[in-house]
Design an enzyme around this catalytic site. Sequence first.
Site, PDB file in Angstrom:
ATOM      1  N   ARG A  86      72.658  -5.724  31.070  1.00  0.00           N
ATOM      2  CA  ARG A  86      71.943  -4.617  31.758  1.00  0.00           C
ATOM      3  C   ARG A  86      71.682  -4.942  33.233  1.00  0.00           C
ATOM      4  O   ARG A  86      70.614  -4.668  33.774  1.00  0.00           O
ATOM      5  CB  ARG A  86      70.612  -4.284  31.071  1.00  0.00           C
ATOM      6  CG  ARG A  86      70.718  -3.822  29.655  1.00  0.00           C
ATOM      7  CD  ARG A  86      71.566  -2.555  29.489  1.00  0.00           C
ATOM      8  NE  ARG A  86      71.758  -2.352  28.081  1.00  0.00           N
ATOM      9  CZ  ARG A  86      72.741  -2.944  27.375  1.00  0.00           C
ATOM     10  NH1 ARG A  86      73.649  -3.712  27.967  1.00  0.00           N
ATOM     11  NH2 ARG A  86      72.852  -2.733  26.096  1.00  0.00           N
TER      12      ARG A  86
ATOM     13  N   SER B 128      65.760   2.817  26.141  1.00  0.00           N
ATOM     14  CA  SER B 128      65.012   1.549  26.094  1.00  0.00           C
ATOM     15  C   SER B 128      64.295   1.325  27.419  1.00  0.00           C
ATOM     16  O   SER B 128      64.924   1.329  28.470  1.00  0.00           O
ATOM     17  CB  SER B 128      65.967   0.375  25.874  1.00  0.00           C
ATOM     18  OG  SER B 128      66.718   0.588  24.710  1.00  0.00           O
TER      19      SER B 128
ATOM     20  N   GLU C 253      63.800  -2.223  32.026  1.00  0.00           N
ATOM     21  CA  GLU C 253      65.203  -1.850  32.219  1.00  0.00           C
ATOM     22  C   GLU C 253      65.283  -0.599  33.108  1.00  0.00           C
ATOM     23  O   GLU C 253      66.187  -0.433  33.913  1.00  0.00           O
ATOM     24  CB  GLU C 253      65.837  -1.568  30.850  1.00  0.00           C
ATOM     25  CG  GLU C 253      67.286  -1.163  30.910  1.00  0.00           C
ATOM     26  CD  GLU C 253      67.878  -0.863  29.531  1.00  0.00           C
ATOM     27  OE1 GLU C 253      67.685  -1.657  28.594  1.00  0.00           O
ATOM     28  OE2 GLU C 253      68.540   0.180  29.414  1.00  0.00           O
TER      29      GLU C 253
HETATM   30  C1  LIG Z   1      68.092   8.615  24.990  1.00  0.00           C
HETATM   31  C2  LIG Z   1      68.664   7.565  25.909  1.00  0.00           C
HETATM   32  C3  LIG Z   1      69.471   6.567  25.370  1.00  0.00           C
HETATM   33  C4  LIG Z   1      70.021   5.580  26.195  1.00  0.00           C
HETATM   34  N1  LIG Z   1      70.821   4.634  25.639  1.00  0.00           N
HETATM   35  C5  LIG Z   1      71.376   3.678  26.407  1.00  0.00           C
HETATM   36  C6  LIG Z   1      72.233   2.679  25.840  1.00  0.00           C
HETATM   37  O1  LIG Z   1      72.504   2.676  24.657  1.00  0.00           O
HETATM   38  N2  LIG Z   1      72.755   1.743  26.668  1.00  0.00           N
HETATM   39  C7  LIG Z   1      72.500   1.721  28.009  1.00  0.00           C
HETATM   40  O2  LIG Z   1      73.018   0.825  28.696  1.00  0.00           O
HETATM   41  N3  LIG Z   1      71.718   2.651  28.582  1.00  0.00           N
HETATM   42  C8  LIG Z   1      71.143   3.624  27.815  1.00  0.00           C
HETATM   43  N4  LIG Z   1      70.320   4.570  28.382  1.00  0.00           N
HETATM   44  C9  LIG Z   1      70.027   4.503  29.825  1.00  0.00           C
HETATM   45  C10 LIG Z   1      70.940   5.400  30.704  1.00  0.00           C
HETATM   46  O3  LIG Z   1      71.570   6.378  29.936  1.00  0.00           O
HETATM   47  C11 LIG Z   1      72.008   4.591  31.434  1.00  0.00           C
HETATM   48  O4  LIG Z   1      71.404   3.581  32.210  1.00  0.00           O
HETATM   49  C12 LIG Z   1      72.859   5.470  32.363  1.00  0.00           C
HETATM   50  O5  LIG Z   1      73.924   4.709  32.893  1.00  0.00           O
HETATM   51  C13 LIG Z   1      72.059   6.078  33.502  1.00  0.00           C
HETATM   52  O6  LIG Z   1      72.900   7.030  34.134  1.00  0.00           O
HETATM   53  P1  LIG Z   1      72.302   8.159  35.068  1.00  0.00           P
HETATM   54  O7  LIG Z   1      73.444   8.858  35.695  1.00  0.00           O
HETATM   55  O8  LIG Z   1      71.354   8.994  34.312  1.00  0.00           O
HETATM   56  O9  LIG Z   1      71.537   7.271  36.136  1.00  0.00           O
HETATM   57  P2  LIG Z   1      70.202   7.649  36.933  1.00  0.00           P
HETATM   58  O10 LIG Z   1      69.044   7.562  36.018  1.00  0.00           O
HETATM   59  O11 LIG Z   1      70.406   8.905  37.690  1.00  0.00           O
HETATM   60  O12 LIG Z   1      70.137   6.426  37.941  1.00  0.00           O
HETATM   61  C14 LIG Z   1      69.885   5.114  37.470  1.00  0.00           C
HETATM   62  C15 LIG Z   1      69.949   4.138  38.657  1.00  0.00           C
HETATM   63  O13 LIG Z   1      71.268   4.081  39.163  1.00  0.00           O
HETATM   64  C16 LIG Z   1      71.329   4.522  40.522  1.00  0.00           C
HETATM   65  N5  LIG Z   1      72.544   5.344  40.625  1.00  0.00           N
HETATM   66  C17 LIG Z   1      72.838   6.446  39.884  1.00  0.00           C
HETATM   67  N6  LIG Z   1      74.061   6.900  40.211  1.00  0.00           N
HETATM   68  C18 LIG Z   1      74.550   6.071  41.166  1.00  0.00           C
HETATM   69  C19 LIG Z   1      75.759   6.035  41.925  1.00  0.00           C
HETATM   70  N7  LIG Z   1      76.731   6.944  41.753  1.00  0.00           N
HETATM   71  N8  LIG Z   1      75.916   5.052  42.841  1.00  0.00           N
HETATM   72  C20 LIG Z   1      74.942   4.129  43.046  1.00  0.00           C
HETATM   73  N9  LIG Z   1      73.764   4.129  42.378  1.00  0.00           N
HETATM   74  C21 LIG Z   1      73.574   5.088  41.445  1.00  0.00           C
HETATM   75  C22 LIG Z   1      70.045   5.303  40.738  1.00  0.00           C
HETATM   76  O14 LIG Z   1      69.647   5.281  42.104  1.00  0.00           O
HETATM   77  C23 LIG Z   1      69.083   4.569  39.830  1.00  0.00           C
HETATM   78  O15 LIG Z   1      68.600   3.400  40.455  1.00  0.00           O
HETATM   79  C24 LIG Z   1      69.762   5.582  27.577  1.00  0.00           C
HETATM   80  C25 LIG Z   1      68.941   6.608  28.121  1.00  0.00           C
HETATM   81  C26 LIG Z   1      68.402   7.592  27.289  1.00  0.00           C
HETATM   82  C27 LIG Z   1      67.569   8.665  27.888  1.00  0.00           C
END
Ligand SMILES: Cc1cc2nc3c(=O)[nH]c(=O)nc-3n(C[C@H](O)[C@H](O)[C@H](O)COP(=O)(O)OP(=O)(O)OC[C@H]3O[C@@H](n4cnc5c(N)ncnc54)[C@H](O)[C@@H]3O)c2cc1C
Length: 344
Positions: free
Chosen positions: A164, A240, A337
């Site tokens: 992570r 998480s 996380e």
């Molecule tokens: C129900 C649920 C289940 C989940 N299960 C998992 C799992 O099994 N495994 C896991 O690893 N994660 C899990 N997650 C966490 C999440 O889905 C991941 O971390 C995902 O990659 C976040 O993507 P996002 O586009 O929503 O990022 P955001 O929440 O929009 O951003 C997260 C971070 O990344 C940065 N960021 C976003 N996009 C970019 C970009 N293009 N370039 C540079 N920086 C960027 C943002 O500034 C922020 O700091 C879960 C979340 C939820 C709600």
Amino acid sequence: MLLQKSISLQAYNTFGIDVEANYFANITSIHQLRQIIFKEELKDIPKLILGGGSNILFTGNFEGIVLLNAMKGITLIRETPQEVWLQVAGGEVWHDLVQYCVQKNWGGIENLSLIPGSVGAAPIQNIGAYGVELKDVFISLDALHLPTGQLRTFSKEECQFDYRNSIFKQSLKGQYFIYSVCLCLQKQPVFNTNYGAIQQTLAQLEQAGKERSIATLSEAICQIRSQKLPDPKVIGNSGSFFKNPEVPRSILEAIQKNYPKVPNYPLKDPNKVKLPAAWLIEKCGWKGKVIGNTGTYHKQALVLVNHGNATGKEIYNLSETILQSVKKQFDIELEREVNVIGMN
Ligand SMILES: Cc1cc2nc3c(=O)[nH]c(=O)nc-3n(C[C@H](O)[C@H](O)[C@H](O)COP(=O)(O)OP(=O)(O)OC[C@H]3O[C@@H](n4cnc5c(N)ncnc54)[C@H](O)[C@@H]3O)c2cc1C
């Protein structure tokens, strides 16, 4: 160019926290991104890159500009009898990409089915689930350096992927806008089924007449996840909230005196083990607790939830109280996380 002012971010984060950003832009091309970041009124204000908002906690209004990654496109750039390389735009929805690959019968990311969020955010914390991590299929990514507008390709080694974690959560935090990711998928997939309830769920699907395939494995993962995790559309959450801690064996041995069956996983370093944060939090009595508008999910103590109109600060405070109680009971410092915006 669509630049909006004083925008509510409630629909843009899966916790459903109602905060505002001073400015908000939907980014659909590199050209447009450069125009925005060098605009006179915007060039010196804080910038936040946003994908699906599924790994973020806003603890107050964002005094700056939110850059929403809305770049789309999946391109096949290389094909051999064994594998395919895909160039995927960062604004693609991660699960849509998984489904695209499942339909083509290209293996590698089916265990990462139903993880919310965008492709561009996947490398940030090296998303992982059910024994697979993004780094297992990752070739490279393309990113734009926000302070200078320069483009750079990062190899797998340069991303410094870890559990992570990556360089984009550490020394390069907030510096690069990831606009494209290159992944390698397998035409003769290897099924990764040794984790959690996968084998049991697969067996049920096979009994119901389904063949063992990438699609069936993806279906099994979706079933398991839907039963275990809250749907953010129904109850606000960010998955998480804490990482599973890696601790010295001496700490495990101390816990085993009271809890001989504490689950634990070996690490490369034989002197350390990984412990499930959910187990630690549960043993401190937090599972399913409701504290005002917040709480932990009744099926999974690691997931903090918004029961209604919680503020980001309320959720942050709950996370702090949980951290302290785990520290007190087990002498283990949990690490968040989720990316907390506005507390540091
Ligand atoms: C129900 C649920 C289940 C989940 N299960 C998992 C799992 O099994 N495994 C896991 O690893 N994660 C899990 N997650 C966490 C999440 O889905 C991941 O971390 C995902 O990659 C976040 O993507 P996002 O586009 O929503 O990022 P955001 O929440 O929009 O951003 C997260 C971070 O990344 C940065 N960021 C976003 N996009 C970019 C970009 N293009 N370039 C540079 N920086 C960027 C943002 O500034 C922020 O700091 C879960 C979340 C939820 C709600």
